[in-house]
Design a protein around this motif. Structure first.
Motif, mmCIF file in Angstrom:
data_model
loop_
_atom_site.group_PDB
_atom_site.id
_atom_site.type_symbol
_atom_site.label_atom_id
_atom_site.label_comp_id
_atom_site.label_asym_id
_atom_site.label_seq_id
_atom_site.Cartn_x
_atom_site.Cartn_y
_atom_site.Cartn_z
ATOM 1 N N THR A 7 0.767 -1.189 0.022
ATOM 2 C CA THR A 7 0.216 -0.157 -0.116
ATOM 3 C C THR A 7 0.971 1.275 0.054
ATOM 4 O OG1 THR A 7 -1.858 0.657 0.864
ATOM 5 C CG2 THR A 7 -0.347 0.266 2.529
ATOM 6 N N GLY A 8 0.386 2.178 -0.149
ATOM 7 C CA GLY A 8 0.645 3.844 -0.270
ATOM 8 C C GLY A 8 0.321 4.258 -0.938
ATOM 9 N N PRO A 9 0.589 5.887 -1.021
ATOM 10 C CA PRO A 9 -0.148 6.668 -1.478
ATOM 11 C C PRO A 9 0.266 6.818 -2.957
ATOM 12 C CG PRO A 9 1.633 8.011 -0.758
ATOM 13 C CD PRO A 9 1.580 6.147 -0.061
ATOM 14 N N THR A 10 -0.118 7.713 -3.820
ATOM 15 C CA THR A 10 -0.297 7.155 -5.703
ATOM 16 C C THR A 10 1.255 8.353 -5.950
ATOM 17 O OG1 THR A 10 -1.419 8.137 -7.610
ATOM 18 C CG2 THR A 10 -1.681 9.047 -6.109
ATOM 19 N N GLY A 11 1.876 7.335 -7.217
ATOM 20 C CA GLY A 11 3.131 8.344 -6.875
ATOM 21 C C GLY A 11 4.498 7.848 -6.982
ATOM 22 N N ALA A 12 3.713 6.911 -5.351
ATOM 23 C CA ALA A 12 5.922 6.819 -4.786
ATOM 24 C C ALA A 12 6.258 5.257 -5.116
ATOM 25 C CB ALA A 12 4.316 5.676 -3.251
ATOM 26 N N GLY A 13 5.441 4.683 -6.106
ATOM 27 C CA GLY A 13 6.254 3.629 -7.153
ATOM 28 C C GLY A 13 5.754 2.264 -6.565
ATOM 29 N N LYS A 14 4.885 2.356 -6.609
ATOM 30 C CA LYS A 14 3.615 0.447 -6.198
ATOM 31 C C LYS A 14 4.304 -0.068 -6.872
ATOM 32 C CE LYS A 14 0.016 2.487 -4.479
ATOM 33 N NZ LYS A 14 0.212 3.311 -4.354
ATOM 34 N N THR A 15 4.044 0.529 -8.059
ATOM 35 C CA THR A 15 4.315 -0.545 -9.458
ATOM 36 C C THR A 15 5.562 -1.277 -9.655
ATOM 37 O OG1 THR A 15 2.242 0.520 -10.537
ATOM 38 C CG2 THR A 15 4.078 -0.986 -11.866
ATOM 39 N N THR A 16 6.075 -0.543 -8.978
ATOM 40 C CA THR A 16 7.653 -0.748 -9.575
ATOM 41 C C THR A 16 8.019 -2.310 -8.958
ATOM 42 O OG1 THR A 16 8.579 1.199 -10.372
ATOM 43 C CG2 THR A 16 10.203 -0.268 -9.707
ATOM 44 N N VAL A 17 7.869 -1.644 -7.076
ATOM 45 C CA VAL A 17 8.035 -2.715 -6.330
ATOM 46 C C VAL A 17 6.561 -4.015 -6.960
ATOM 47 C CG1 VAL A 17 7.114 -2.909 -3.930
ATOM 48 C CG2 VAL A 17 8.049 -1.204 -4.512
ATOM 49 N N LEU A 18 5.647 -4.655 -7.306
ATOM 50 C CA LEU A 18 4.715 -5.160 -7.759
ATOM 51 C C LEU A 18 5.410 -6.203 -8.326
ATOM 52 C CD1 LEU A 18 1.430 -3.528 -7.346
ATOM 53 C CD2 LEU A 18 2.207 -5.145 -6.047
ATOM 54 N N ARG A 19 6.270 -5.345 -9.486
ATOM 55 C CA ARG A 19 7.383 -5.917 -10.832
ATOM 56 C C ARG A 19 8.044 -6.989 -10.815
ATOM 57 N NH1 ARG A 19 6.128 -1.189 -14.376
ATOM 58 N NH2 ARG A 19 8.043 -0.441 -13.378
ATOM 59 N N VAL A 20 8.927 -6.364 -9.531
ATOM 60 C CA VAL A 20 9.572 -6.985 -8.678
ATOM 61 C C VAL A 20 9.034 -8.103 -8.182
ATOM 62 C CG1 VAL A 20 11.296 -7.594 -6.558
ATOM 63 C CG2 VAL A 20 11.257 -5.279 -8.011
ATOM 64 N N LEU A 21 7.799 -8.188 -7.199
ATOM 65 C CA LEU A 21 7.412 -9.438 -6.497
ATOM 66 C C LEU A 21 7.177 -10.179 -7.923
ATOM 67 C CD1 LEU A 21 5.632 -8.192 -4.400
ATOM 68 C CD2 LEU A 21 7.717 -9.454 -3.361
ATOM 69 N N GLU A 22 6.309 -9.876 -9.040
ATOM 70 C CA GLU A 22 5.276 -10.922 -9.698
ATOM 71 C C GLU A 22 7.463 -11.866 -10.322
ATOM 72 O OE1 GLU A 22 2.334 -9.439 -12.631
ATOM 73 O OE2 GLU A 22 3.855 -7.909 -12.781
ATOM 74 N N GLY A 23 8.319 -10.741 -10.284
ATOM 75 C CA GLY A 23 9.355 -11.659 -10.812
ATOM 76 C C GLY A 23 9.653 -12.571 -10.025
ATOM 77 N N MET A 24 9.200 -12.589 -8.609
ATOM 78 C CA MET A 24 10.187 -13.541 -7.740
ATOM 79 C C MET A 24 8.774 -14.775 -7.905
ATOM 80 S SD MET A 24 11.639 -10.617 -4.744
ATOM 81 C CE MET A 24 11.640 -12.115 -4.112
ATOM 82 N N GLY A 25 7.923 -15.248 -9.018
ATOM 83 C CA GLY A 25 6.820 -15.658 -8.668
ATOM 84 C C GLY A 25 5.278 -15.680 -7.547
ATOM 85 N N ALA A 26 4.999 -13.933 -7.796
ATOM 86 C CA ALA A 26 4.319 -14.024 -6.568
ATOM 87 C C ALA A 26 3.074 -13.476 -7.701
ATOM 88 C CB ALA A 26 4.497 -12.721 -6.236
ATOM 89 N N LEU A 27 1.698 -13.835 -7.376
ATOM 90 C CA LEU A 27 0.426 -13.371 -7.546
ATOM 91 C C LEU A 27 0.599 -11.938 -7.396
ATOM 92 C CD1 LEU A 27 -1.819 -13.816 -9.524
ATOM 93 C CD2 LEU A 27 -2.673 -14.356 -7.286
ATOM 94 N N VAL A 28 0.376 -11.061 -8.380
ATOM 95 C CA VAL A 28 -0.190 -9.531 -7.415
ATOM 96 C C VAL A 28 -1.428 -9.868 -7.779
ATOM 97 C CG1 VAL A 28 -0.152 -7.356 -8.335
ATOM 98 C CG2 VAL A 28 1.945 -9.012 -8.498
ATOM 99 N N LEU A 29 -2.485 -9.100 -6.622
ATOM 100 C CA LEU A 29 -3.716 -8.757 -7.004
ATOM 101 C C LEU A 29 -4.166 -7.131 -6.774
ATOM 102 C CD1 LEU A 29 -5.398 -11.818 -4.196
ATOM 103 C CD2 LEU A 29 -5.030 -11.700 -6.711
ATOM 104 N N ASP A 30 -4.424 -6.269 -7.887
ATOM 105 C CA ASP A 30 -4.697 -5.791 -8.289
ATOM 106 C C ASP A 30 -6.434 -4.731 -7.242
ATOM 107 O OD1 ASP A 30 -5.614 -2.490 -8.543
ATOM 108 O OD2 ASP A 30 -3.868 -3.174 -10.871
ATOM 109 N N CYS A 31 -6.745 -4.240 -5.907
ATOM 110 C CA CYS A 31 -7.757 -3.879 -5.848
ATOM 111 C C CYS A 31 -8.190 -3.277 -6.227
ATOM 112 C CB CYS A 31 -7.921 -3.962 -4.464
ATOM 113 S SG CYS A 31 -7.136 -5.583 -3.313
ATOM 114 N N ASP A 32 -8.083 -2.781 -7.083
ATOM 115 C CA ASP A 32 -8.224 -1.461 -8.262
ATOM 116 C C ASP A 32 -9.052 -1.563 -9.460
ATOM 117 O OD1 ASP A 32 -9.288 1.477 -8.574
ATOM 118 O OD2 ASP A 32 -7.849 1.545 -10.515
#
Length: 202
Positions: A7-32
């Motif tokens: 979580t965190g405010p818009t523009g903080a960089g969550k998308t980059t962090v989520l891409r890292v997790l995807e690369g590590m094999g994690a399923l990413v659930l976008d609640c929006d």
């Protein structure tokens, strides 16, 4: 399976962090994205919204009139609370179903991406919660670049949400992203997530 709340405010960089997790094999659930899909496909949620806010929030084609609903809840805390009580309930159910499927499929981790992770109760379904934060000025510049809007509107977008302190004080870990070096944020994220996913702890 390790469940990581992001979580965190818009523009903080969550998308980059989520891409890292995807690369590590994690399923990413976008609640929006999940919320938008549920407004189209979830009949019980649509009925609840219609009961709470009237039939006019849906157009002749059945699509939710988001601006009209927004006008109802804007500056009306009670109406906003009613909306969140409805949507959070159905989003939680949908997230839990997807987490169960991911666990059965043998995923090493899943990431729940939600601006309202803490308020909705989804944070309680996570093994750890991570706030991705940046200063307001940095976030405003990123929003302007990302969406092609002027500074005044970008600042309104940034200040309409809770500030970084709210997220940082309530999450287990914080990733700060005030710089322009995306690789640095990626490295920080991997360093945080590897022990969480591989050992279940930091």
């Amino acid at each position: 399976m390790t469940v990581i709340g992001i979580t965190g405010p818009t523009g903080a960089g969550k998308t980059t962090v989520l891409r890292v997790l995807e690369g590590m094999g994690a399923l990413v659930l976008d609640c929006d994205a999940l919320y938008h899909r549920l407004t189209e496909t979830c009949r019980p949620m649509r009925r609840a919204l219609r009961t709470a806010f009237g039939p006019d929030i849906f157009g002749p084609d059945g699509a939710l009139r988001r601006k009209q609903l927004g006008a109802i809840v804007f500056d009306d805390p009670q109406a906003l609370a009613r909306l969140e009580a409805i949507t959070h309930r159905y989003i939680r159910r949908a997230v839990r179903r997807q987490l169960a499927r991911a666990a059965r499929a043998g995923r090493p981790a899943a990431a729940v991406d939600a601006i309202a992770l803490l308020e909705s109760g989804l944070g309680r379904d996570c093994d750890v919660t991570v706030a991705v934060v940046a200063s307001e000025q940095v976030r405003v510049k990123r929003i302007m670049a990302r969406e092609g809007i002027d500074e005044g509107y970008a600042r309104l977008r940034a200040t309409a949400q809770k500030g970084e302190e709210y997220f940082a004080q309530r999450c287990d870990y914080v990733l700060r992203n005030d710089g322009d070096d995306q690789a640095q944020l990626e490295a920080q994220a991997r360093a945080l997530f590897e022990p969480i996913i591989n050992k279940g702890e930091v």
